[in-house]
Design a protein around this motif. Sequence first.
Motif, PDB file in Angstrom:
ATOM      1  N   PHE A 544       0.843  -1.197   0.000  1.00  0.00           N
ATOM      2  CA  PHE A 544       0.000   0.000   0.000  1.00  0.00           C
ATOM      3  C   PHE A 544       0.879   1.249   0.000  1.00  0.00           C
ATOM      4  CE2 PHE A 544      -1.504   3.304   2.958  1.00  0.00           C
ATOM      5  CZ  PHE A 544      -2.603   3.795   2.270  1.00  0.00           C
ATOM      6  N   MET A 545       1.860   1.272   0.884  1.00  0.00           N
ATOM      7  CA  MET A 545       2.762   2.421   0.961  1.00  0.00           C
ATOM      8  C   MET A 545       3.474   2.656  -0.363  1.00  0.00           C
ATOM      9  SD  MET A 545       6.270   3.051   1.097  1.00  0.00           S
ATOM     10  CE  MET A 545       6.851   1.425   1.561  1.00  0.00           C
ATOM     11  N   ALA A 546       4.028   1.591  -0.950  1.00  0.00           N
ATOM     12  CA  ALA A 546       4.813   1.748  -2.174  1.00  0.00           C
ATOM     13  C   ALA A 546       3.952   2.209  -3.342  1.00  0.00           C
ATOM     14  CB  ALA A 546       5.510   0.433  -2.513  1.00  0.00           C
ATOM     15  N   TYR A 547       2.715   1.725  -3.423  1.00  0.00           N
ATOM     16  CA  TYR A 547       1.847   2.117  -4.540  1.00  0.00           C
ATOM     17  C   TYR A 547       1.425   3.589  -4.443  1.00  0.00           C
ATOM     18  CZ  TYR A 547       1.263  -2.200  -7.145  1.00  0.00           C
ATOM     19  OH  TYR A 547       1.481  -3.282  -7.967  1.00  0.00           O
ATOM     20  N   VAL A 548       1.250   4.104  -3.227  1.00  0.00           N
ATOM     21  CA  VAL A 548       0.853   5.509  -3.112  1.00  0.00           C
ATOM     22  C   VAL A 548       2.066   6.441  -3.097  1.00  0.00           C
ATOM     23  CG1 VAL A 548      -1.265   4.904  -1.898  1.00  0.00           C
ATOM     24  CG2 VAL A 548       0.767   5.569  -0.569  1.00  0.00           C
ATOM     25  N   MET A 549       3.279   5.857  -3.015  1.00  0.00           N
ATOM     26  CA  MET A 549       4.484   6.688  -2.931  1.00  0.00           C
ATOM     27  C   MET A 549       5.378   6.571  -4.157  1.00  0.00           C
ATOM     28  SD  MET A 549       4.597   8.476  -0.094  1.00  0.00           S
ATOM     29  CE  MET A 549       6.288   8.733   0.438  1.00  0.00           C
ATOM     30  N   SER A 593      -1.040   9.506   0.247  1.00  0.00           N
ATOM     31  CA  SER A 593       0.252   9.869  -0.330  1.00  0.00           C
ATOM     32  C   SER A 593       0.772  11.168   0.268  1.00  0.00           C
ATOM     33  CB  SER A 593       0.126   9.991  -1.850  1.00  0.00           C
ATOM     34  OG  SER A 593       1.346  10.401  -2.435  1.00  0.00           O
ATOM     35  N   GLN A 594      -0.100  12.148   0.453  1.00  0.00           N
ATOM     36  CA  GLN A 594       0.320  13.454   0.982  1.00  0.00           C
ATOM     37  C   GLN A 594       0.858  13.321   2.402  1.00  0.00           C
ATOM     38  OE1 GLN A 594       0.032  16.792  -0.755  1.00  0.00           O
ATOM     39  NE2 GLN A 594       1.669  16.759   0.768  1.00  0.00           N
ATOM     40  N   VAL A 595       0.147  12.557   3.230  1.00  0.00           N
ATOM     41  CA  VAL A 595       0.578  12.395   4.627  1.00  0.00           C
ATOM     42  C   VAL A 595       1.962  11.734   4.689  1.00  0.00           C
ATOM     43  CG1 VAL A 595       0.069  11.295   6.839  1.00  0.00           C
ATOM     44  CG2 VAL A 595      -1.782  12.311   5.489  1.00  0.00           C
ATOM     45  N   LEU A 596       2.144  10.662   3.922  1.00  0.00           N
ATOM     46  CA  LEU A 596       3.431   9.962   3.945  1.00  0.00           C
ATOM     47  C   LEU A 596       4.532  10.790   3.295  1.00  0.00           C
ATOM     48  CD1 LEU A 596       2.282   6.312   3.131  1.00  0.00           C
ATOM     49  CD2 LEU A 596       3.096   7.212   5.327  1.00  0.00           C
ATOM     50  N   GLY A 609       7.263   9.770  -4.947  1.00  0.00           N
ATOM     51  CA  GLY A 609       7.827   9.725  -6.286  1.00  0.00           C
ATOM     52  C   GLY A 609       9.328   9.901  -6.335  1.00  0.00           C
ATOM     53  N   ARG A 610       9.969  10.177  -5.181  1.00  0.00           N
ATOM     54  CA  ARG A 610      11.416  10.431  -5.197  1.00  0.00           C
ATOM     55  C   ARG A 610      12.062  10.030  -3.876  1.00  0.00           C
ATOM     56  NH1 ARG A 610      14.370  14.314  -3.022  1.00  0.00           N
ATOM     57  NH2 ARG A 610      12.589  15.676  -2.574  1.00  0.00           N
ATOM     58  N   ILE A 611      12.948   9.039  -3.940  1.00  0.00           N
ATOM     59  CA  ILE A 611      13.772   8.732  -2.769  1.00  0.00           C
ATOM     60  C   ILE A 611      15.147   9.377  -2.899  1.00  0.00           C
ATOM     61  CG2 ILE A 611      12.612   6.517  -2.361  1.00  0.00           C
ATOM     62  CD1 ILE A 611      15.219   5.199  -3.489  1.00  0.00           C
TER      63      ILE A 611
END
Length: 616
Positions: A544-549, A593-596, A609-611
């Motif tokens: 879930f985290m990876a798909y929204v990030m 996505s915004q919160v994370l 979208g960017r690490i």
Amino acid sequence: MLKKIKIRSSYLFCVILLTSCFSCSSKSQVLFQPNLHLQTASAGSEKDFSGESLPMEALNNNGKKGAILNPEKSAYIYLAVNPEQLPQLAPALESWGGVSCRITLANPPEKKNSATNTSISSGNQGNLAFGFLYQSDFTSSGKLKESLSERPLARCLTPLEQQHLPSDQQISLSMVIPAQDFGDFRGILLYSTVPVSIVSVGLQPMEIGFSGTDSYSFSSQGGLWDRSQASADFDFTAAKKDFAAVISPARSALISLSLKPSPAMPEKTSQQPQLRFQIGGEVIRLRRAPNQRKASFHDKGLENPFGAFTLLQGEDMVEGITMTLEEKPLRHDGAVLEPLATDPGMIPLWSQTSWRHEDYELFEWEQFPGILFFDTADYKVQDDFFKRLAFYTEKTGYIGTLVHDKDLVGKHGFNAHDYRSETLAAFFSLAESTNFPLNEKENLLKDILLHNGIIKKAAGGGYESGYGAIISLSQESALYLRYTFVAHEGFHGLFFVNEDFRSKVASVYDNADPLSLHFLHRYFNLQASLNYNLDDTYLMHNEFMAYVMQQSVAQTGSYFADNLAQRGSMLRAEPELCAYIQDTKGSGFSKASQVLSDYVFQRWGMEAGRISLVGR
């Protein structure tokens, strides 16, 4: 010609402490400490040194004092290596690949005030100049010749009004000893128009660049350091001659950018402090992050490392930039076990022609040591490394089992991979306990994991988790997908190693829009290429985290509404859920996505979208 002061026989001892230091990765033995502490002794006297030492002879009165007190009268120091100690120098070149000699200077305690701002002849201006003595500078009887030929010098120019160094300041100059001349190296010379004393002289691994305002390192061709200039620009063009002869798959030129403490992170990502620089014509952007004090760039990952370094933006953030040799030994069969530490932003465009192994290159996330990135030549190589592991870890109906090669034929693994240390340890423990036949790449993977401490041999047999995680992508993926995979899989890696991030993700997941979550679960279940185990809460949080990030916040809603909710398999199986996601424009995912994104930005300078911190 350089005029020489009349020689008198006295001795100045420069102590080199020989050590037996080895790194945990069994690198070459380090033979010399960076500093040679100066000690004086009268001619013929005996000095008790602890351990090995390398005496040097003072060839003039200033050398005996270890200082230039009255430059108007005598502006030179000459020191020569004791011939009996010369054999001890040779291992340094072999061990380090290249050697620099560094001299550190300070204001003498009792300085004369008669210094003038004279200069070295033949245009070698600078009120400090440092160079080397060679065998050809001595007569057959071992005495220094009366006049010396022109030679490269490391020169330091300070403001004309500065007649001496501040009492609490030290200046260091170093210069590469040319590899082809190393066997003829016999000593050093120092010229100064201001009173100075020698704090230390030493051999160190080859280095070129600057650190702060008081340490400058030159190539074997020397150069001028103008301390009155505030610019942090530097030209590595001259370094090519020294580095080219020793660079190999196991040795690379490492450019290290030292940074001042980062400012506080702003509220908006668009206001993130950054610096931009150009090296060899290639423009690179570096975003600042909390606690970030360095950034590493390898010659193998740059278009032209041996070129001019020019700061285009953020000069006040830079403390120094140096080029050194980095040694990463290959295994006897050519396998790469040691990663190159870099920012993930450098990986997508890293040229495959510069890889250390034709099948793969191995990187380590510089900001998060222990997270390794595998870049593979194609999907086949990637499957050889990770396909069986993918089924063992995440594929419904296969989880916890080792699937034989014949049963994997025709089945899809993933185009990018991520695994935590606990899973990797369990996979290889099961293979060992059941004598399962792993392939060549899987056995290599195990060796890489052991070498880097991601898994460890367990006392009772098998393996236990160490620290870290692994990520994989392939050259066969399109460039835009490679950038997406770096972000998607990179956030997985961060999830694996950081408990606070996992807790934040769990909180966002538990408070997410229920229908949006249900849609995502159905998507995971209906895609044969995914086939995730929906009962694995850890896995669901992570995915879930990876798909929204994996994309920016602005793109997240449309990714779900205009992409996933438009796929035929979803429209046929869940028309109402798809309609909901389309009607809401994926807002449930955008909010998560915004919160994370806000969380990772304030902690690590990343965003959805960017690490990466580096872009080019």
